[in-house]
Structure formats: structure tokens, C-alpha cells
Design an enzyme around this catalytic site. Structure first.
Site, PDB file in Angstrom:
ATOM      1  N   ASN A  34       0.855  -1.185   0.000  1.00 41.97           N
ATOM      2  CA  ASN A  34       0.000   0.000   0.000  1.00 41.97           C
ATOM      3  C   ASN A  34       0.893   1.238   0.000  1.00 41.97           C
ATOM      4  O   ASN A  34       2.042   1.162   0.426  1.00 41.97           O
ATOM      5  CB  ASN A  34      -0.839   0.048   1.273  1.00 41.97           C
ATOM      6  CG  ASN A  34      -2.043  -0.858   1.221  1.00 41.97           C
ATOM      7  OD1 ASN A  34      -1.980  -1.962   0.703  1.00 41.97           O
ATOM      8  ND2 ASN A  34      -3.146  -0.376   1.773  1.00 41.97           N
TER       9      ASN A  34
HETATM   10 CA    CA Z   1      -7.181  -2.335   3.845  1.00 39.89          CA
END
Ligand code: CA
Ligand code: CTP
Length: 224
Positions: A34
Site C-alpha cells: 500500500n
Molecule cells: Ca485495507
């Protein structure tokens, strides 16, 4: 206090904080992750330490320095982050700020996957990662205060409240991370504090100021 400096309302309290992304290996040279700078989580760890807390910061791979006065455990993968967080229990408070990768590659390749001319790209079989906040929120050694974040791009309040309930948290700091807000990777943040008592919109401020406001709120909650 007048002579010794700032008051330490969190002296004797232990806190575990997660920060940064996790990296989930595809093979020895590639990973899934991420976006996360670690700025907000690291600032929270530092602010809690400044108030006297004994802080364990479990950090995924980031480029910013370790905060001073904090015990830092460096991890790569979500499963390693989960193990390090559980090893830090019991604790009075957990603040889960990390942008944990929701999926890992089920079986990472031991050697670098090579391109094969004329063949289709390799399919990636994914497995869901453990939800660290949810695990801590429902744990036998659950900290007195369990706090998470909710990075959303729409329906911020509703999605944040659903996470509060699902994960067994006391507070969720929900923020709008749509590209247009410029929050991701920046030095400022604008959060909505969600709890069983209701919602509270905090004004936009530096990530350091959000950290100090949260640390003060944690001290106040523990003193109740
Ligand atoms: Ca997540
Ligand atoms: N979190 C966690 N472990 C995970 C996923 C999330 O501890 N495997 C924590 C984050 O650190 C954050 C909170 O849960 O405090 C919310 O993370 P978020 O990614 O917004 O929630 P998800 O449940 O993964 O939902 P989605 O990504 O689908 O919105």
C-alpha cells in the site's frame, strides 16, 4: 514539573503502535504494498513517548528515521507485523496506523520469476492477510484502548463507523485520502474521530499536531 520539564501523564503506560506499509513478496525482488509514508504513525509514537509512555513502534518499510525515545521493531510482511504486535501485549493502548496490505501472494516464488517471451504474464494467487487491528480488538489481552485509522476515498463516516464495530475498536480516526486532498504522502491530515459517543471533525493540521491531539486524548481517556 516546573523544574523537570513537560508533564508525563502517560508515565508507566505501555503502548504499541503500527506504522508504514507492509511489503508482501511476489518473489525475491518484487512485492505488493500500500502507499504509506509512515509519517502519521511515527508522529503518534513520538507524541506518546513525549508524554512518558513506554512505546513499541512496529514499523513496516519506510524511508523516515526511527523516532527517538521509542522501541522500534522493523518488519516487512503483515504476518510479521501481527506477530510483533502480539508479542508487545499486554499493553494499555494499541494504535494501529499501518497501511497493511490486504492480500499477500499465497506462495511467493523462491527465485526471481523470469519473463517468458510469447507466454502470458504469471497469474498471482492471493491470500487474505490477518487483520491486526481486529485481532487486537477481540484479543484476550485486549488493551484498554484500541484505536485504528480508516483511510477512505468515499463515505468516510459510514465506512469508518463500520470499521469501529467490525474491529472492536474504541476509536477510529477516519480520513479522506482521495488524490485531490493531497493527504497521502503529505505533511498534513484532516481526520474525523469516530467513537461510540459520536463523531468529531478535527480541523486540518500537521500530522505532528494530529499526533499530539491524539496522544492528549489517550492520556485523558486513561485518566477517566
Ligand atoms: Ca485495507
Ligand atoms: N488494519 C490492520 N490489519 C489489516 C488491515 C487493516 O491492522 N490487515 C488496520 C489498519 O492499520 C487501520 C484499520 O485496520 O487501523 C483500517 O484499515 P483499512 O485498510 O482502512 O481497513 P480494511 O479493514 O482493510 O478495509 P478496506 O481496505 O477494505 O477499506
Amino acid at each position: 514539573d516546573l523544574l523537570l520539564g513537560a508533564p508525563k501523564p502517560l508515565a508507566g503506560r505501555s503502548v504499541v503502535v503500527t506504522s508504514g506499509p507492509t511489503h508482501e513478496p511476489i518473489d525475491p525482488v518484487r512485492y505488493i504494498a500500500n502507499r504509506s509514508s509512515g509519517k502519521q504513525g511515527h508522529a503518534i509514537a513520538a507524541a506518546l513517548a513525549k508524554l512518558g509512555a513506554d512505546v513499541t513502534l512496529v514499523s513496516g518499510p519506510v524511508t523516515i528515521p526511527d523516532p527517538v525515545g521509542v522501541k522500534v521493531v522493523h518488519v516487512e510482511r503483515a504476518e510479521e507485523m501481527r506477530d510483533a504486535v502480539l508479542a508487545a501485549l499486554p499493553a494499555d493502548v494499541a494504535v494501529m496506523v499501518a497501511a497493511v496490505a490486504d492480500w499477500r501472494v499465497a506462495t511467493a516464488a523462491g527465485n526471481k520469476i523470469k519473463k517468458k517471451p510469447g507466454e502470458a504474464p504469471p497469474p498471482l494467487q492471493l491470500a487474505e492477510n490477518p487483520d491486526i487491528l481486529k485481532t487486537v480488538g477481540h484479543h484476550a489481552k485486549r488493551p484498554k484502548l484500541v484505536i485504528g485509522f480508516a483511510a477512505e476515498t468515499e463515505n468516510v463516516a459510514d465506512n469508518g463507523r463500520a470499521k469501529l464495530e467490525r474491529k472492536g475498536a474504541d476509536f477510529i480516526l477516519a480520513n479522506d485520502v482521495s488524490p485531490a486532498t493531497g493527504i497521502m504522502g503529505g505533511d498534513r491530515n484532516k481526520v474525523k474521530l469516530i467513537s461510540h459517543a459520536g463523531n468529531d471533525d478535527w480541523p486540518e493540521m500537521d500530522k505532528d499536531a494530529v499526533a499530539e491531539k491524539l496522544a492528549a486524548m489517550i492520556a485523558e481517556q486513561l485518566a477517566r
